[in-house]
Design a protein around this motif. Structure first.
Motif, PDB file in Angstrom:
ATOM      1  N   LEU A   1       9.180  92.216  -1.442  1.00 35.94           N
ATOM      2  CA  LEU A   1       8.752  90.845  -1.684  1.00 35.94           C
ATOM      3  C   LEU A   1       9.578  89.889  -0.830  1.00 35.94           C
ATOM      4  O   LEU A   1      10.774  90.109  -0.642  1.00 35.94           O
ATOM      5  CB  LEU A   1       8.915  90.471  -3.158  1.00 35.94           C
ATOM      6  N   VAL A   2       8.936  88.830  -0.343  1.00 38.80           N
ATOM      7  CA  VAL A   2       9.619  87.817   0.461  1.00 38.80           C
ATOM      8  C   VAL A   2       9.402  86.458  -0.203  1.00 38.80           C
ATOM      9  O   VAL A   2       8.262  86.034  -0.404  1.00 38.80           O
ATOM     10  CB  VAL A   2       9.089  87.787   1.902  1.00 38.80           C
ATOM     11  N   ALA A   8       4.735  75.347   4.262  1.00 36.95           N
ATOM     12  CA  ALA A   8       4.466  76.356   3.235  1.00 36.95           C
ATOM     13  C   ALA A   8       3.333  77.286   3.659  1.00 36.95           C
ATOM     14  O   ALA A   8       3.418  78.515   3.486  1.00 36.95           O
ATOM     15  CB  ALA A   8       4.144  75.667   1.909  1.00 36.95           C
ATOM     16  N   HIS A   9       2.277  76.727   4.218  1.00 39.90           N
ATOM     17  CA  HIS A   9       1.164  77.566   4.666  1.00 39.90           C
ATOM     18  C   HIS A   9       1.614  78.507   5.775  1.00 39.90           C
ATOM     19  O   HIS A   9       1.228  79.691   5.790  1.00 39.90           O
ATOM     20  CB  HIS A   9       0.019  76.682   5.150  1.00 39.90           C
ATOM     21  N   ARG A  10       2.426  78.002   6.695  1.00 37.17           N
ATOM     22  CA  ARG A  10       2.905  78.853   7.793  1.00 37.17           C
ATOM     23  C   ARG A  10       3.749  80.002   7.253  1.00 37.17           C
ATOM     24  O   ARG A  10       3.667  81.141   7.739  1.00 37.17           O
ATOM     25  CB  ARG A  10       3.704  78.005   8.777  1.00 37.17           C
ATOM     26  N   MET A  11       4.585  79.729   6.245  1.00 40.82           N
ATOM     27  CA  MET A  11       5.426  80.782   5.682  1.00 40.82           C
ATOM     28  C   MET A  11       4.569  81.900   5.072  1.00 40.82           C
ATOM     29  O   MET A  11       4.850  83.090   5.256  1.00 40.82           O
ATOM     30  CB  MET A  11       6.357  80.215   4.613  1.00 40.82           C
ATOM     31  N   ALA A  40       5.350  85.610   3.859  1.00 39.96           N
ATOM     32  CA  ALA A  40       6.007  85.308   2.579  1.00 39.96           C
ATOM     33  C   ALA A  40       5.045  85.546   1.424  1.00 39.96           C
ATOM     34  O   ALA A  40       3.840  85.303   1.537  1.00 39.96           O
ATOM     35  CB  ALA A  40       6.507  83.864   2.561  1.00 39.96           C
ATOM     36  N   ASP A  41       5.584  86.014   0.306  1.00 40.34           N
ATOM     37  CA  ASP A  41       4.801  86.215  -0.908  1.00 40.34           C
ATOM     38  C   ASP A  41       4.818  84.990  -1.813  1.00 40.34           C
ATOM     39  O   ASP A  41       3.890  84.786  -2.598  1.00 40.34           O
ATOM     40  CB  ASP A  41       5.341  87.421  -1.682  1.00 40.34           C
ATOM     41  N   GLY A  45       3.053  94.612  -4.053  1.00 40.44           N
ATOM     42  CA  GLY A  45       3.059  93.407  -3.238  1.00 40.44           C
ATOM     43  C   GLY A  45       1.934  92.433  -3.516  1.00 40.44           C
ATOM     44  O   GLY A  45       1.937  91.332  -2.955  1.00 40.44           O
ATOM     45  N   ALA A  46       0.979  92.791  -4.360  1.00 45.15           N
ATOM     46  CA  ALA A  46      -0.133  91.896  -4.672  1.00 45.15           C
ATOM     47  C   ALA A  46       0.159  91.157  -5.976  1.00 45.15           C
ATOM     48  O   ALA A  46       0.558  91.772  -6.977  1.00 45.15           O
ATOM     49  CB  ALA A  46      -1.435  92.677  -4.793  1.00 45.15           C
TER      50      ALA A  46
END
Length: 444
Positions: free
Chosen positions: A252-253, A277-280, A285-286, A374-375
Motif C-alpha cells: 500500500l502507498v 492528489a489526482h496525480r498521486m 498511490a492508494d 491492494g483493492a
C-alpha cells in the motif's frame, strides 16, 4: 489474499499526556487504532527538546512540546507519522534534526523531513506480518527556507521538509490589466525596477507582455476575471517519482499532504491540491490523506482510490503548550508578565476567538480503510469528538463521538463530499461508510 487495514487521522498537536482518557468512548477509539495494521497521524508539534525558536508567521506561533509526547502518541495507537507541515521547523533546523533523531531512537516510522531534500522526499516503509505500507509526506504550507534542499558539489544539503510549492494567478480582463499597468507606472513602482531591467535586459514584472507581477501577485490577461493556483512542476514530478518507487516496494502507498490554502471557499481545497492528489493516485498511490485547515473538507474517489482533502484534528492541545517563544508572548498585551496559561487565555480572548468557539474545529473523522490485494473493499468513517466547550485542560483529546455528534459530523461530511460525487451513508452503529465500486457492484 492479502487483507490490510489502515486507520487515518489529521493533525496531532499533542503537548501533554493521557491522550486517551478513561472515557469508554476514548478507549473504543484506542482499540480501533490498535486493531488496524497501520494507524497514521500528522505530527504537528516539535518534540525534540532542542533548537531555537523561529519566527513562524506561517504557523501563527510556535508549537513545541517535550519528547515524552511521542510515547503518548504511540500509546494511543498511532504507528506511522507524517512530519511535513508548517510547524516542523518551529525550533529551526536543530529542532527538526532533533525530531529525526528522537523518532529514529524510538524506532517510529516517519516521513516528510530529513537532513536534505532526498531524505525528506523518500518514503518510509512499514512492515507488518500481513504486508507493507509506504508513506510519503509533504507540505504546501511553510516559510521560505524551511523546505529541504539538495547538496551541491560544494555544500551539504539543507535539512527541512518535503515541499509541495505552488503559485497563484489572478486572471484579469484587458481593461483591468491596463489599469494595473497605469498604477505601476504612475506610482513610481516601475521606475524602481530600473536596475533590474538593466541587469536582466527585461522588466521582470512585465515578462511576458500579457502578464504582470505586482504587489507580490501575478496577473494574467483572460476573458473573465478569476483566481487559480497551480502546482510547482518540479515538486509535482519529484514527489510523483517517489510514489512510483514506493509502488514497486510496498503493498500500500499513502501520500500525506499538509495544506492550509483554501479554494473558492474555506471548505474547499486550493485548485493545486486537487491536481496534486489526482496525480498521486495516477502514479500509484492508494490513498491521499490531507490535513492543515483544522476542520473537515470533502473527499472523493479517483480511480476508486480515496482522497481526503482534510481530516481536521485528532489531538489539539495547543493551549496546553508550556514552551512559548518570546516573540509570541510579545503579541499579547497584558498587565504584568505572562505565563503560558495566561498567554493562551489572553490570545483566545478568554475563549471567545481563534479555535475555542468553533464547534467544527473540535470534530473530525477517523477513516478505517480495508484493502484486499491492494483493492479498496471497505471504508468506514468513525466520527471523533474532541470536547467542544470543555475546559481547556480537558478538551482536545479524542473519543468516538456520541450519537448526536456523530450524526452531525457525518451529515456535514456527506455534504462536503457530495460535490465530488462521493456518497456517504450511516450504518446502525453510527459509523459512516463510503460507497465503493467493486467490479460492477457497489459495496459499503
Amino acid at each position: 489474499m492479502t487483507r490490510l487495514t489502515v486507520a487515518l487521522s489529521g493533525d496531532c498537536m499533542a503537548t501533554r499526556g493521557a491522550l486517551i482518557t478513561s472515557d469508554p468512548a476514548a478507549e473504543e477509539l484506542r482499540e480501533l487504532l490498535h486493531a488496524a495494521d497501520f494507524a497514521f497521524t500528522n505530527l504537528e508539534v516539535v518534540p525534540a527538546g532542542r533548537g531555537y525558536p523561529v519566527h513562524n508567521a506561517a504557523g501563527g506561533g510556535g508549537l513545541i512540546a517535550d519528547p515524552p509526547v511521542i510515547d503518548e502518541i504511540t500509546a494511543a495507537g498511532f504507528t506511522v507519522l507524517g512530519c511535513a507541515n508548517n510547524h516542523a521547523l518551529d525550533l529551526g533546523v536543530e529542532g527538526l534534526l532533533g525530531t529525526v533523531e528522537l523518532l529514529r531512537e524510538k524506532r517510529i516510522p516517519f516521513a516528510g523531513i530529513g537532513a536534505d531534500l532526498t531524505a525528506a522526499r523518500r518514503p518510509v516503509y512499514v512492515d507488518r506480518p500481513g504486508g507493507s505500507l509506504a508513506l510519503i509526506s509533504c507540505s504546501s504550507t511553510f516559510l521560505p527556507g524551511q523546505e529541504a534542499a539538495a547538496p551541491s558539489p560544494d555544500l551539504p544539503g539543507r535539512p527541512g521538509l518535503n515541499p509541495l510549492r505552488h503559485s497563484a494567478m489572478l486572471d484579469v480582463t484587458a481593461a483591468q490589466m491596463a489599469v494595473l499597468k497605469e498604477i505601476d507606472a504612475e506610482t513610481g513602482l516601475r521606475a524602481r525596477r530600473a536596475e533590474a531591467r538593466t541587469l536582466l535586459g527585461f522588466d521582470p514584472a512585465l515578462f511576458p507582455p500579457d502578464r504582470l507581477g505586482l504587489f507580490g501577485t501575478r496577473f494574467r490577461v483572460a476573458d473573465e476575471p478569476g483566481f487559480t493556483t497551480d502546482c510547482d512542476r518540479t515538486d509535482l514530478d519529484e514527489i510523483s517519482r517517489w510514489v512510483g518507487e514506493a509502488r514497486l516496494r510496498a503493498d500500500l502507498v499513502v501520500v500525506s499532504v499538509h495544506s492550509h490554502e483554501p479554494g473558492p471557499t474555506p471548505e474547499t481545497p486550493g485548485e493545486f491540491l486537487r491536481t496534486f492528489a489526482h496525480r498521486m493516485i495516477d502514479e500509484g498511490a492508494d490513498v491521499v490523506v490531507g490535513h492543515g485547515p483544522h476542520f473537515l473538507r470533502g473527499m472523493e474517489l479517483h480511480r476508486n482510490k480515496p482522497i481526503f482533502y482534510s481530516l481536521g484534528n485528532i489531538v489539539s492541545q495547543i493551549d496546553l503548550a508550556d514552551r512559548i517563544p518570546a516573540e509570541d508572548y510579545a503579541k499579547v498585551a497584558a498587565d504584568g508578565p505572562l505565563t503560558p496559561g495566561r498567554y493562551f487565555d489572553e490570545l483566545s480572548g478568554h475563549g471567545r476567538r481563534l479555535f475555542a468557539p468553533h464547534r467544527r474545529y473540535w470534530q473530525s473523522l477517523v477513516p478505517v480503510l480495508t484493502f484486499d490485494d491492494g483493492a479498496l473493499v471497505e471504508a468506514r468513517l468513525h466520527p471523533v469528538d474532541l470536547g467542544f466547550g470543555e475546559p481547556v485542560h480537558r478538551r482536545g483529546r479524542p473519543r468516538l463521538a456520541g450519537p448526536a455528534d456523530a450524526k452531525e459530523i457525518l451529515t456535514d461530511f456527506a455534504r462536503l463530499a457530495e460535490p465530488y460525487g462521493t456518497t456517504v451513508t450511516v450504518d446502525s452503529t453510527g459509523a459512516g461508510e463510503l460507497a465503493i465500486e467493486s467490479g460492477n457492484s457497489t459495496v459499503g
